[in-house]
Design a protein around this motif. Sequence first.
Motif, PDB file in Angstrom:
ATOM      1  N   LYS A  31       0.828  -1.174   0.445  1.00 45.94           N
ATOM      2  CA  LYS A  31      -0.183   0.141  -0.109  1.00 45.94           C
ATOM      3  C   LYS A  31       0.706   1.338  -0.177  1.00 45.94           C
ATOM      4  CE  LYS A  31      -3.553   2.182   3.028  1.00 45.94           C
ATOM      5  NZ  LYS A  31      -4.468   1.822   3.978  1.00 45.94           N
ATOM      6  N   PHE A  32       1.674   1.544   0.437  1.00 48.31           N
ATOM      7  CA  PHE A  32       2.903   2.408   0.723  1.00 48.31           C
ATOM      8  C   PHE A  32       4.289   2.208  -0.229  1.00 48.31           C
ATOM      9  CE2 PHE A  32       0.911   1.994   4.743  1.00 48.31           C
ATOM     10  CZ  PHE A  32       0.439   3.449   5.117  1.00 48.31           C
ATOM     11  N   GLY A  33       3.364   1.669  -1.176  1.00 44.77           N
ATOM     12  CA  GLY A  33       5.276   1.758  -2.945  1.00 44.77           C
ATOM     13  C   GLY A  33       5.299   0.853  -2.562  1.00 44.77           C
ATOM     14  N   GLY A  34       5.873  -0.135  -1.492  1.00 46.22           N
ATOM     15  CA  GLY A  34       7.068  -1.261  -1.361  1.00 46.22           C
ATOM     16  C   GLY A  34       6.529  -2.475  -2.229  1.00 46.22           C
ATOM     17  N   LEU A  53      11.542 -10.448   4.160  1.00 44.58           N
ATOM     18  CA  LEU A  53      11.959  -9.045   3.396  1.00 44.58           C
ATOM     19  C   LEU A  53      10.968  -8.266   2.639  1.00 44.58           C
ATOM     20  CD1 LEU A  53      14.159 -13.027   1.689  1.00 44.58           C
ATOM     21  CD2 LEU A  53      14.611 -10.417   2.531  1.00 44.58           C
ATOM     22  N   PHE A  54      11.073  -7.448   1.584  1.00 46.26           N
ATOM     23  CA  PHE A  54      10.502  -6.743   1.083  1.00 46.26           C
ATOM     24  C   PHE A  54      11.523  -5.116   0.906  1.00 46.26           C
ATOM     25  CE2 PHE A  54       9.742  -5.263   5.630  1.00 46.26           C
ATOM     26  CZ  PHE A  54      10.418  -3.821   5.955  1.00 46.26           C
ATOM     27  N   SER A  55      10.775  -5.086  -0.196  1.00 43.53           N
ATOM     28  CA  SER A  55      11.709  -4.095  -0.970  1.00 43.53           C
ATOM     29  C   SER A  55      10.930  -2.492  -1.709  1.00 43.53           C
ATOM     30  CB  SER A  55      12.362  -4.744  -1.839  1.00 43.53           C
ATOM     31  OG  SER A  55      13.627  -5.632  -2.160  1.00 43.53           O
ATOM     32  N   PHE A  56      11.621  -1.322  -1.400  1.00 41.13           N
ATOM     33  CA  PHE A  56      11.237   0.031  -1.799  1.00 41.13           C
ATOM     34  C   PHE A  56      12.329   0.196  -2.894  1.00 41.13           C
ATOM     35  CE2 PHE A  56       9.016  -0.523   1.873  1.00 41.13           C
ATOM     36  CZ  PHE A  56       7.951   0.062   1.706  1.00 41.13           C
ATOM     37  N   GLN A  64      10.066   7.125   4.129  1.00 41.80           N
ATOM     38  CA  GLN A  64       8.622   7.401   3.936  1.00 41.80           C
ATOM     39  C   GLN A  64       7.585   6.737   4.354  1.00 41.80           C
ATOM     40  OE1 GLN A  64       8.278  11.128   3.415  1.00 41.80           O
ATOM     41  NE2 GLN A  64       6.135  10.818   3.717  1.00 41.80           N
ATOM     42  N   TYR A  65       8.015   5.898   4.064  1.00 45.60           N
ATOM     43  CA  TYR A  65       7.131   4.401   4.558  1.00 45.60           C
ATOM     44  C   TYR A  65       6.924   4.114   6.408  1.00 45.60           C
ATOM     45  CZ  TYR A  65       6.728  -0.464   5.887  1.00 45.60           C
ATOM     46  OH  TYR A  65       6.210  -1.584   6.542  1.00 45.60           O
ATOM     47  N   ARG A  66       7.528   4.209   6.482  1.00 37.30           N
ATOM     48  CA  ARG A  66       8.178   4.341   8.238  1.00 37.30           C
ATOM     49  C   ARG A  66       7.027   5.635   9.043  1.00 37.30           C
ATOM     50  NH1 ARG A  66      10.065   0.428  11.313  1.00 37.30           N
ATOM     51  NH2 ARG A  66      10.671   2.053  12.723  1.00 37.30           N
ATOM     52  N   GLU A  68       4.970   7.545   6.850  1.00 33.17           N
ATOM     53  CA  GLU A  68       3.436   7.673   7.281  1.00 33.17           C
ATOM     54  C   GLU A  68       2.850   6.034   7.702  1.00 33.17           C
ATOM     55  OE1 GLU A  68       2.790   7.237   2.483  1.00 33.17           O
ATOM     56  OE2 GLU A  68       3.950   9.525   2.699  1.00 33.17           O
ATOM     57  N   SER A  69       3.633   4.527   7.726  1.00 37.49           N
ATOM     58  CA  SER A  69       2.385   4.205   8.163  1.00 37.49           C
ATOM     59  C   SER A  69       2.411   3.711   9.851  1.00 37.49           C
ATOM     60  CB  SER A  69       3.464   2.568   8.390  1.00 37.49           C
ATOM     61  OG  SER A  69       4.647   2.801   8.844  1.00 37.49           O
ATOM     62  N   GLN A  70       3.123   4.420  10.675  1.00 43.95           N
ATOM     63  CA  GLN A  70       3.002   5.643  12.255  1.00 43.95           C
ATOM     64  C   GLN A  70       2.128   6.048  11.700  1.00 43.95           C
ATOM     65  OE1 GLN A  70       6.679   7.484  12.902  1.00 43.95           O
ATOM     66  NE2 GLN A  70       7.538   5.798  13.015  1.00 43.95           N
ATOM     67  N   GLN A  71       1.209   6.366  11.345  1.00 48.00           N
ATOM     68  CA  GLN A  71      -0.500   7.019  11.772  1.00 48.00           C
ATOM     69  C   GLN A  71      -1.505   6.608  10.536  1.00 48.00           C
ATOM     70  OE1 GLN A  71       0.316   9.941  13.231  1.00 48.00           O
ATOM     71  NE2 GLN A  71       2.114   9.609  12.830  1.00 48.00           N
ATOM     72  N   ASP A  72      -0.772   5.073  10.188  1.00 45.15           N
ATOM     73  CA  ASP A  72      -2.019   4.477   8.574  1.00 45.15           C
ATOM     74  C   ASP A  72      -3.125   3.765  10.591  1.00 45.15           C
ATOM     75  OD1 ASP A  72      -3.104   3.879   6.027  1.00 45.15           O
ATOM     76  OD2 ASP A  72      -2.759   1.351   8.056  1.00 45.15           O
ATOM     77  N   PRO A  73      -3.772   3.554  10.275  1.00 43.72           N
ATOM     78  CA  PRO A  73      -5.047   3.004  11.243  1.00 43.72           C
ATOM     79  C   PRO A  73      -5.014   1.198  11.070  1.00 43.72           C
ATOM     80  CG  PRO A  73      -6.157   4.816  10.245  1.00 43.72           C
ATOM     81  CD  PRO A  73      -5.122   4.765   9.813  1.00 43.72           C
ATOM     82  N   ALA A  74      -4.958   0.694   9.489  1.00 45.26           N
ATOM     83  CA  ALA A  74      -4.478  -0.659   9.647  1.00 45.26           C
ATOM     84  C   ALA A  74      -3.397  -1.073  10.468  1.00 45.26           C
ATOM     85  CB  ALA A  74      -4.578  -0.975   8.167  1.00 45.26           C
TER      86      ALA A  74
END
Length: 107
Positions: A31-34, A53-56, A64-66, A68-74
């Motif tokens: 969802k965050f582009g990874g 394992l995941f890539s960006f 940026q994912y880190r 944004e993910s801190q604010q995401d309810p899911a």
Amino acid sequence: MITCYLRYVIDPDRISDFEVYGRMWIPLVEKFGGKHHGYFLPHEGANNIAVALFSFSSLAAYEQYRIESQQDPACQEAYEFARRTKCIISYERSFMRPVLGDITLRR
């Protein structure tokens, strides 16, 4: 491209909870582009080590994912699930540069 390698020490009695946790995160990273490459659960050998394992596209995109993910309810729900079930004892994070495609030996 940067690949995040996460090595988890998990509670071997809570592997099914950790699997649920992993299934929660796979679509969230994407969802965050990874690009998520999966979670790998114990099979033979140590019964308390799991890997993800995941890539960006870059370390900046990962950062940026880190944020944004801190604010995401899911994402918050996934963090809370792991906290509540205590399936994760600890983890360590490393970043690697993948080598992909054809490999030609140079002489």
